[in-house]
Design a protein around this motif. Structure first.
Motif, PDB file in Angstrom:
ATOM      1  N   ILE A   6      29.758  11.565  13.359  1.00 45.11           N
ATOM      2  CA  ILE A   6      30.155  11.315  14.744  1.00 45.11           C
ATOM      3  C   ILE A   6      31.507  10.613  14.713  1.00 45.11           C
ATOM      4  O   ILE A   6      31.639   9.537  14.116  1.00 45.11           O
ATOM      5  N   ASP A   7      32.492  11.239  15.337  1.00 47.30           N
ATOM      6  CA  ASP A   7      33.830  10.669  15.392  1.00 47.30           C
ATOM      7  C   ASP A   7      34.135  10.263  16.828  1.00 47.30           C
ATOM      8  O   ASP A   7      33.929  11.047  17.762  1.00 47.30           O
ATOM      9  N   LEU A   8      34.626   9.035  16.985  1.00 44.73           N
ATOM     10  CA  LEU A   8      34.901   8.457  18.288  1.00 44.73           C
ATOM     11  C   LEU A   8      36.309   7.872  18.313  1.00 44.73           C
ATOM     12  O   LEU A   8      36.825   7.449  17.277  1.00 44.73           O
ATOM     13  N   VAL A   9      36.867   7.789  19.499  1.00 42.48           N
ATOM     14  CA  VAL A   9      38.100   7.043  19.691  1.00 42.48           C
ATOM     15  C   VAL A   9      37.719   5.564  19.733  1.00 42.48           C
ATOM     16  O   VAL A   9      36.782   5.182  20.434  1.00 42.48           O
ATOM     17  N   GLN A  41      23.361   9.565   9.510  1.00 42.87           N
ATOM     18  CA  GLN A  41      24.501   9.604  10.417  1.00 42.87           C
ATOM     19  C   GLN A  41      25.645   8.767   9.857  1.00 42.87           C
ATOM     20  O   GLN A  41      25.412   7.699   9.286  1.00 42.87           O
ATOM     21  N   ILE A  42      26.844   9.263  10.057  1.00 41.06           N
ATOM     22  CA  ILE A  42      28.056   8.528   9.720  1.00 41.06           C
ATOM     23  C   ILE A  42      28.894   8.483  10.987  1.00 41.06           C
ATOM     24  O   ILE A  42      29.266   9.523  11.523  1.00 41.06           O
ATOM     25  N   VAL A  43      29.152   7.282  11.473  1.00 37.99           N
ATOM     26  CA  VAL A  43      29.953   7.116  12.681  1.00 37.99           C
ATOM     27  C   VAL A  43      31.302   6.538  12.267  1.00 37.99           C
ATOM     28  O   VAL A  43      31.356   5.505  11.587  1.00 37.99           O
ATOM     29  N   THR A  44      32.363   7.217  12.681  1.00 43.49           N
ATOM     30  CA  THR A  44      33.719   6.780  12.349  1.00 43.49           C
ATOM     31  C   THR A  44      34.520   6.643  13.631  1.00 43.49           C
ATOM     32  O   THR A  44      34.503   7.546  14.472  1.00 43.49           O
ATOM     33  N   GLU A  45      35.197   5.517  13.761  1.00 45.08           N
ATOM     34  CA  GLU A  45      36.065   5.304  14.911  1.00 45.08           C
ATOM     35  C   GLU A  45      37.520   5.478  14.474  1.00 45.08           C
ATOM     36  O   GLU A  45      37.903   5.068  13.382  1.00 45.08           O
TER      37      GLU A  45
END
Length: 134
Positions: A6-9, A41-45
């Protein structure tokens, strides 16, 4: 078994980031029928200028609420199931105030031989884990 990136600003509070991850997982459990504890899950901002996500010519504008999701999973799911998954993710993220124009989802398929859950072993291939859908 899906691995989800999951990529987020950058700019969301930690509880908002967790809510995005939780909503995505709930959609996977609901539509794909995966076990609740089958969560990877891998979340990256990212800084806003490090994410480029245009509309592919569809005529809408994305915002800084953009969520880009890659779901790596085993092959074999039908187009209809994937479409249900896309809708479920968008609906769940919508309840968090993320508009449909800001939900980008991609499914990447592979086979049981492509997974190792630890110890340098291919647990599906070796029979230590049942292959989903079989």
């Amino acid at each position: 078994m899906p691995l989800v990136r999951i990529d987020l600003v950058r700019g969301r509070r930690p509880d908002e980031v967790r809510a995005v991850a939780d909503a995505t997982h709930r959609a996977l459990v609901e539509v794909l029928g995966i076990p609740e504890r089958d969560r990877f899950q891998i979340v990256t901002e990212h800084e806003g200028d490090h994410v480029v996500a245009l509309d592919a010519g569809l005529g809408f504008t994305r915002t800084d609420r953009l969520v880009m999701i890659q779901i790596f999973t085993q092959k074999g799911r039908t187009t209809q199931v994937k479409q249900r998954l896309f809708r479920a993710v968008a609906q769940r993220l919508g309840t968090l105030g993320i508009g449909g124009e800001d939900v980008f989802v991609s499914v990447v398929e592979n086979g049981p031989q492509d997974w190792s859950f630890g110890f340098g072993r291919a647990q599906y291939t070796e029979g230590a884990l049942p292959v989903p859908g079989r």
